[in-house]
Design a protein around this motif. Structure first.
Motif, mmCIF file in Angstrom:
data_model
loop_
_atom_site.group_PDB
_atom_site.id
_atom_site.type_symbol
_atom_site.label_atom_id
_atom_site.label_comp_id
_atom_site.label_asym_id
_atom_site.label_seq_id
_atom_site.Cartn_x
_atom_site.Cartn_y
_atom_site.Cartn_z
ATOM 1 N N GLU A 11 1.481 6.468 11.149
ATOM 2 C CA GLU A 11 0.665 7.570 11.665
ATOM 3 C C GLU A 11 -0.355 7.992 10.615
ATOM 4 O OE1 GLU A 11 3.379 10.704 12.540
ATOM 5 O OE2 GLU A 11 4.195 9.720 14.304
ATOM 6 N N LYS A 51 15.824 -2.265 0.410
ATOM 7 C CA LYS A 51 15.028 -1.269 -0.292
ATOM 8 C C LYS A 51 15.953 -0.189 -0.816
ATOM 9 C CE LYS A 51 11.209 1.736 0.983
ATOM 10 N NZ LYS A 51 10.347 2.064 2.108
ATOM 11 N N GLN A 52 15.809 0.163 -2.060
ATOM 12 C CA GLN A 52 16.644 1.178 -2.694
ATOM 13 C C GLN A 52 18.130 0.952 -2.393
ATOM 14 O OE1 GLN A 52 14.543 4.514 -1.173
ATOM 15 N NE2 GLN A 52 12.986 4.425 -2.762
ATOM 16 N N ARG A 54 19.564 -0.505 0.025
ATOM 17 C CA ARG A 54 20.006 -0.501 1.416
ATOM 18 C C ARG A 54 19.289 -1.631 2.164
ATOM 19 N NH1 ARG A 54 18.665 1.772 6.447
ATOM 20 N NH2 ARG A 54 20.578 2.193 7.604
ATOM 21 N N GLU A 56 18.195 -3.362 5.661
ATOM 22 C CA GLU A 56 18.072 -3.167 7.106
ATOM 23 C C GLU A 56 17.127 -4.222 7.654
ATOM 24 O OE1 GLU A 56 14.647 0.210 7.522
ATOM 25 O OE2 GLU A 56 16.706 0.938 7.235
ATOM 26 N N ARG A 70 4.646 4.979 23.125
ATOM 27 C CA ARG A 70 4.707 5.513 21.755
ATOM 28 C C ARG A 70 3.301 5.882 21.274
ATOM 29 N NH1 ARG A 70 3.879 7.577 17.811
ATOM 30 N NH2 ARG A 70 4.750 7.358 15.728
ATOM 31 N N LYS A 216 6.823 -5.689 -2.811
ATOM 32 C CA LYS A 216 7.718 -5.900 -1.667
ATOM 33 C C LYS A 216 8.362 -7.284 -1.615
ATOM 34 C CE LYS A 216 5.251 -2.795 1.495
ATOM 35 N NZ LYS A 216 4.393 -2.905 2.706
ATOM 36 N N MET A 219 12.072 -7.557 -1.998
ATOM 37 C CA MET A 219 12.788 -6.865 -0.917
ATOM 38 C C MET A 219 13.086 -7.816 0.247
ATOM 39 S SD MET A 219 10.736 -3.275 -0.636
ATOM 40 C CE MET A 219 10.262 -2.318 -2.054
#
Lengths: 250, 689
Positions: A11, A51-52, A54, A56, A70, A216, A219
């Motif tokens: 956004e 990332k950090q 974690r 996902e 959306r 990145k 990651m």
């Protein structure tokens, strides 16, 4: 209904076209730019991202109706600000069918794409027809050098850029400034030549290379291997202003 | 900035004027309160005598190039009471913070127009009344003596200016010694003196109110008569702003920078006219040029505010000072009127030190008297979750707990004692007529209560509603065990609660509805109570420094937050929320019925400095702020930050002396903050990428 894979929705994306915009990142890219700062956008399928501490999944499947809803949620703010939606990636044209269906569902909203231009002419024209604004990347004009740094030749890109120039659609050309790679006067001259007489061209944006590009890669289990000097200050050759093309350096 | 202002700014930032400072001990004023005690001097008289003693002991200092004078040379203001007397007062009364007056907005408009002489004459006339009690007479005499002390102070500076050959400065001081201001220069000089004397009289968090409104007539008349040019007017306003940074390190507050020098620009009147004027514009520009923490600017907006004004605000936001703070007239004015404020007062609102909405002249309000911790209430209530079979029943229990807390709060501030403030009293409504010090109450005597940890509470309830009551995917024992053990051994559950559960800030209706309900229950819980001064109790969304205090002993919460983990400041999403972006955050936080919580407390959004690499961002940010106002948000503060820079500043403070950040409702120098506040700010932007 078409479904697609996206990996982020941003956004208030301030660099992706006029007004307040939401930017949708579509997953998958045919290029492998050595300086790519969104490596998680390269593979078409969802993949794990850590990332950090974690892990996902990066990327998820969404159907065109849900994605359009959306985006439409913020229609009031787009209208108020002269903004809209921008599709980027990865390379949004990789999912051309999905993209076209989403664009159709978003009629009435200002729609933009950011593309590297590497797509079939048919797909490019199909999408071009449905958008109001294009951000077009021109990385390197010399095809051999282009292949060396992005993995593909650029004939198709030049052809599609020609279509864009002829279409009259408002567009912006973006050149990432990679020190020692494409920041030469020669490349900038060639870039400016490609844009000669394009009525819809709003301006050229030179995007300075940022060292954070490599952050990145680990990651998503990749290694960042630039063969250029990351610390070098890129040369800036303004071959545009003299051709009455507006230039913005970011 | 002209070279003159630039030189002055460097002088002040280099703290060269600190060399003139003396301690009350050095000046023989430290034990004045002991003398007062021995002589049995009444408190109100002490206040006037202390002010006079301090002003008399001030050495007049005119920094080279200054045209608006008064520099503090006394390091701290000794109390009118001895330690033992304070202990005695404390044993018999409740006190608010330091026990002296704070957070008011005096009638600057009136004092600048009328002048000190007219006020003094009004007091003298009032003293003619033979029916006055002894106490009333004492108050009036103290008020008169305070004004005289300030007048003597003006003359002392005038003599100093004359001696230095500064004719213009002397002339201005002479003009405002007794009379009201006739020019912009006089208005700003008189304001400076009055504001200076308020601090000297031991009042604190002295706000500046609607500066652009009360200064504008002088600007207009100067321009129309050709007395000065726009450039000269701007130069004077900039100099006035600079004076707010001269002594502010001596002003008391919770942290360095928390000094309450806020001023308010723009707004609309009852007819709907936009009051943003040339002076408002100059203020934003002056603040941009100076790049200093004071004064802290608020911009009043509404749905009709032109984009141009937002752009001026956004330009200043880009500067990274953490202000302007944007206040929404469309919410605040009707909200205040619903609470019983008159149309005129409501339209005249300003902000207190941080964000509490207060009324100039008429308000003797205490908008930060206490705080209700939503997070604590929910955390405590979860222990009884097993007693309820539906979410609605459980929420009704939460409401009963909120009501209990409101009852406790409203009954724990009785028998309040506030030290008298006869000087300030002369600029507050009704004091002379009633011959009563403002500390004993004014026209409006409302109290305000902060509401802290809202998103933590709402997110916790949203998780319980969804996973425990609806999906039944989390069992009672599992949840209790996880919370008790701070999620050790329940990592998967914590991950789900932190990262998947509905949360405020994502434009998620489920979570937002709970936030709305909590705020409504809070406002409802305070309804009907009257404080001992006859005022009402107002609910708010601010936290002040409570976000640090309330977090420390708070156990793990059902939103996945660990025990002791920080709470968000003010009206803001959870610290570990993976945000969709500012639009969703704004929508979420504009959904509640914010007219019910107009004690104030802003949504705070951190912006990454990098977005401003493109100049076009200013206009986009302006449009985003306008959207916030149009969504119906009540208050917004924006912090422009660069995380790397903050980390570096923490490691090498000497290299970042000028780095400014917004803390909870004010801006300060990052390197001067206590570590817990520094870390909180760094934490706020950790999850942005």
């Amino acid at each position: 209904m078409q479904t697609g894979v996206i990996f982020s929705i941003e956004e208030f994306a301030v660099n992706d076209g006029p007004g307040i915009r939401t930017t949708i990142f579509l997953k998958g890219c045919p290029l492998r730019c050595m300086w790519c700062h969104n490596p998680e956008g390269q593979k078409a399928a969802p993949q794990p991202l850590t990332k950090q501490g974690r892990t996902e999944m990066c990327g998820y499947t969404i159907d065109s109706e849900a994605l359009a809803a959306r985006v439409r949620k913020d229609e009031d703010i787009f209208r108020d600000s002269g903004g809209g939606v921008t599709f980027t990636g990865g390379e949004p044209l990789v999912q051309a069918d999905f993209l076209c269906e989403v664009l159709d569902r978003l009629e009435g909203i200002h729609r933009a794409i950011e593309t590297c231009g590497y797509a079939s002419e048919e797909n490019f024209k199909r999408v071009l027809d449905k958008v109001d604004y294009v951000l077009f990347d021109v990385k390197i004009v010399d095809s051999a050098l282009h292949k060396r740094y992005t993995g593909v030749e650029n004939e198709l890109i030049k052809t599609n850029l020609k279509h864009l120039c002829e279409s009259g659609k408002p567009f912006v050309v973006r050149v990432p400034l990679i020190p020692g790679v494409n920041d030469t006067r020669e490349n900038m001259e060639a870039t400016a030549e490609l844009l000669k007489g394009a009525k819809g061209l709003q301006r050229v944006e030179l995007l300075r290379y940022h060292k954070t590009a490599g952050a990145k890669y680990p990651m998503v289990g990749m290694e960042y291997k630039p063969d250029f000097d990351e610390d070098a200050v890129p040369e800036i050759h303004d071959t545009f202003t003299e051709r009455d093309i507006k230039l913005l350096i970011l | 900035m002209t070279p003159r202002i630039e030189t002055l700014r460097s002088f002040i930032r280099a703290e060269k004027h600190h060399q003139f400072r003396r301690t009350p001990e050095e000046l023989g004023l430290a034990d004045l309160n002991e003398k007062f005690k021995a002589e049995g001097v009444p408190a109100v008289e002490r206040s006037a005598r202390m002010l006079k003693a301090l002003l008399d002991a001030e050495t007049p200092i005119i920094i080279e190039g200054e045209t608006i004078v008064a520099t503090r040379t006394i390091t701290y203001i000794p109390s009118i009471f001895t330690e033992a007397e304070w202990a005695d007062i404390r044993s018999k009364h409740t006190l608010h913070e330091r026990g002296t007056i704070s957070n008011l907005s005096p009638d600057y408009e009136g004092i600048i127009a009328d002048g000190l002489g007219k006020r003094k004459a009004a007091i003298e006339a009032r003293m003619e009344d033979a029916t006055l009690t002894e106490e009333q007479m004492q108050f009036l005499a103290a008020a008169k003596a305070s004004i005289e002390a300030v007048q003597a102070f003006i003359l002392k500076y005038k003599a100093c200016a004359e001696k230095a050959g500064l004719t213009k400065v002397a002339e201005v001081l002479g003009a405002i010694h007794s009379e009201g201001a006739k020019t912009l220069h006089e208005a700003l000089q008189l304001l400076r003196i009055v504001h200076f004397a308020l601090w000297e009289s031991d009042c604190y968090h002295n706000t500046l109110g609607r500066f652009d409104q009360y200064i504008y007539p002088y600007y207009k008349s100067d321009i129309e008569s050709g007395r000065i040019t726009d450039e000269e007017a701007f130069d004077l306003i900039t100099e006035f702003f600079l004076t707010c940074n001269k002594d502010s390190d001596l002003y008391v507050g919770m942290q360095q920078g928390d000094n309450g020098q806020s001023l308010v620009l723009g707004g609309r009147d009852a007819e709907g006219n936009c009051l943003f004027n040339e002076v408002s514009k100059m203020c934003l520009k002056a603040s941009y040029d100076l790049n200093l923490i004071d004064p802290k600017i608020n911009l009043r907006c509404d749905s009709n505010t032109p984009l141009e004004i937002y752009k001026l605000g956004a330009e200043l936001t880009k500067r990274g000072l953490g202000f302007p703070q944007y206040d929404n007239d469309d919410v605040v004015i009707p909200g205040l009127m619903k609470l019983g404020y008159s149309e005129e007062d409501a339209h005249n609102y300003v902000v207190a030190a941080c964000w509490e909405f207060i009324i100039p002249k008429n308000g003797m309000e205490i908008p930060n008297i206490d705080a209700l911790s939503f997070a604590e209430i929910v955390s405590e209530a979860v222990n009884h979750l097993g007693d309820y079979s539906t979410y609605e029943e459980f929420y009704a229990y939460i409401v009963s707990k909120i009501n209990e807390e409101c009852k406790r709060i409203t009954s724990s501030h009785d028998n309040l004692y506030i030290a008298p403030a006869p000087f300030l009293s002369t600029f507050m409504g009704g004091t002379i007529e009633k011959a009563k010090d403002i500390s004993e109450g004014g026209i409006l005597n409302n109290y305000g209560v902060h509401g802290t940890g809202l998103s933590t509470a709402a997110d916790s309830l949203a998780a319980i509603k969804k996973y425990y009551f609806e999906e039944k995917s989390i069992g009672l024992e599992e949840l209790m065990d996880a919370l008790k053990n701070n999620f050790v051994g329940h990592e998967a559950l914590q991950d789900k609660l932190r990262n998947e559960a509905p949360k405020m800030g994502l434009d998620n209706d489920e979570a937002d509805a709970i936030g709305t309900a909590l705020l409504n229950s809070f406002a409802e819980g305070l309804k009907g109570y009257r404080n001992e001064r006859g005022g009402i109790w107002r609910a708010g969304t601010g936290t002040a420094m409570y976000y640090i205090f309330h977090a420390k002993d708070l156990p793990a919460t059902p939103d996945g937050r660990n025990a002791g983990e920080v709470l968000p400041a003010n009206f803001t999403p959870s610290m570990f929320l993976k945000q969709n972006g500012p639009v969703s955050v704004m929508r979420s936080f504009a959904k509640p019925d914010l007219q019910n919580v107009v004690n104030g407390g802003p949504l705070t959004i951190e912006l990454d400095e990098s977005i401003f690499r493109n100049e076009e961002t200013i206009e986009k940010l302006a449009m985003l702020i306008r959207s916030f106002i149009r969504f119906g948000g009540h208050q917004l503060q924006l912090n422009t930050l660069d995380r790397e820079k903050l980390l570096d500043a923490k490691a090498h403070p000497e290299l970042h002396r000028n780095l400014i950040v917004r803390v909870w409702g004010w801006s300060g120098y990052f390197v001067e903050l206590d570590e817990c506040y520094q870390d909180h700010i760094i934490e706020r932007i950790k999850y942005k990428l």
